[in-house]
Design a protein around this motif. Sequence first.
Motif, PDB file in Angstrom:
ATOM      1  N   THR A  16      38.474  26.039 -11.222  1.00  0.00           N
ATOM      2  CA  THR A  16      37.268  26.631 -12.056  1.00  0.00           C
ATOM      3  C   THR A  16      36.397  25.782 -12.746  1.00  0.00           C
ATOM      4  O   THR A  16      35.267  25.643 -12.873  1.00  0.00           O
ATOM      5  N   TYR A  72      28.098  31.269 -14.442  1.00  0.00           N
ATOM      6  CA  TYR A  72      29.493  30.465 -14.178  1.00  0.00           C
ATOM      7  C   TYR A  72      29.610  30.757 -12.611  1.00  0.00           C
ATOM      8  O   TYR A  72      28.961  31.767 -12.086  1.00  0.00           O
ATOM      9  N   ARG A 113      33.355  34.927 -20.341  1.00  0.00           N
ATOM     10  CA  ARG A 113      33.730  33.625 -20.669  1.00  0.00           C
ATOM     11  C   ARG A 113      34.939  33.800 -21.884  1.00  0.00           C
ATOM     12  O   ARG A 113      35.734  32.961 -22.034  1.00  0.00           O
ATOM     13  N   ASN A 138      32.560  24.633 -12.252  1.00  0.00           N
ATOM     14  CA  ASN A 138      31.463  24.837 -13.345  1.00  0.00           C
ATOM     15  C   ASN A 138      30.930  23.487 -13.582  1.00  0.00           C
ATOM     16  O   ASN A 138      29.591  23.409 -13.892  1.00  0.00           O
ATOM     17  N   ARG A 149      26.680  23.086 -13.178  1.00  0.00           N
ATOM     18  CA  ARG A 149      25.792  22.677 -14.445  1.00  0.00           C
ATOM     19  C   ARG A 149      25.170  21.438 -13.914  1.00  0.00           C
ATOM     20  O   ARG A 149      23.714  21.175 -14.266  1.00  0.00           O
TER      21      ARG A 149
END
Length: 454
Positions: free
Chosen positions: A363, A391, A451, A367, A371
Amino acid sequence: MSSLPLVAIVGRPNVGKSTLFNRIIGQRRAIVEDLPGTTRDRLYGEAEWGGIRFGLFDTGGLLSEEEIQASTQREISKATREQAELALEQADLILFLVDASAGLTAGDWEVAELLRRSTKPVLLVANKAESRERQLDAVQFYELGLGDPITVSAAHGVGVGDLLDEIVRRLPRVEPPLEVDQPKIAIVGRPNVGKSALLNAILGQPRQIVSPVPGTTRDAVDTQIVWKGQPVTLIDTAGIRRPGRIERGVERYSVMRARRAIERCDAAILVVDASEPYTAQDQHVAGAILDARKGVVVAVNKWDLFQHMEGAEEAYREEAQETFDFMPWAPLVFTSALTGLNIEQVMDLALLVVAERSRRIPTAELNRLLRDAVQRHPPPSKPGKWVKFYYATQAGVNPPTFVFFCRNADGVHFSYKRYLENTIRREYGFIGTPIELIFRERSRREAEESRRRR
């Protein structure tokens, strides 16, 4: 094939071999049609009775030499007989099926003579004996000299339990094989592109009947092999035509089984014919693989005809990219079942595709990639309908599935979805497999809470 004891069902055409095969294994694997010659290849299944597991071969009807010579499809009839004889060589027990409703025939005598030469144990089974009268009439089969006939009706299940009792009593006792979770690779394509020839080239032996007559393979046939130490199941299938061109009867069932083969495989080798232009049927088969979300390798067969022509490979690749523009991630291999060109490569690629389908991205890495992708190219959106990514996570494999949590998920344009897919593929590969991208709506508050929990 497994180490299970093997039973082969043989007999002249149209005595009910496929019906009995389906009855014993408990599923409709063999095509059953009231037409002689419907079964051509050896079809394999596994069954269990009284705690004893065994393998079962269904075979094509055995014709006499005179019948083969008189047949309008002489080559196929001869190959069908050869396949049945190969099954006899491998079998530990033979079920000789005769038709109680038709009585003793010259064809039965010829099959009986063949079985006497095989030296294998034989059970004589009189099928279609639904009534008491037919069961009594079965005594005529004593003349064959192969023991007492066991009367059954495969269609109705009458007497099949007694037959299975006798089968397991006669079989050699072996240790049950360990169940192995192994890759399944289906060989698919439109009719007459060389699917069975490709399978034979992979196996290095004539496991399937190979014929230039379209539609020779009718059943989806599983073959167990070990490829470079890896157990693999290969599934050969009948040619798939467009729905509007599928004939009634046997071909319709063949296409159903081909589609089911695609559904249960991990990856498909899509065989196309290099000697003919790409067709809508090729696209249709590729579409069926994509709809099932399976991995794929495109094998351009019969390339021995063109491999020495300068620029042929580049031109063919360009044409392939246009034809299969809906799956640009599918690798293309130029093969020849006749000469063995790139046969090893196509199998290696198919197994690589299977492995790619199980690949997982952590993960945190996913991510970071998201980004960077958004920073390089922000998602297009309208005032008041801004798209914002919070995310992403990988939710599954086979096929790889990614979930993107964002604001205004419905506003993510298809071109941006393609951009994200291409970004993932450039970084992590996923050769030969479709990947799923799912966009879910999430508010800023929900994203922050999620998160914190992570």
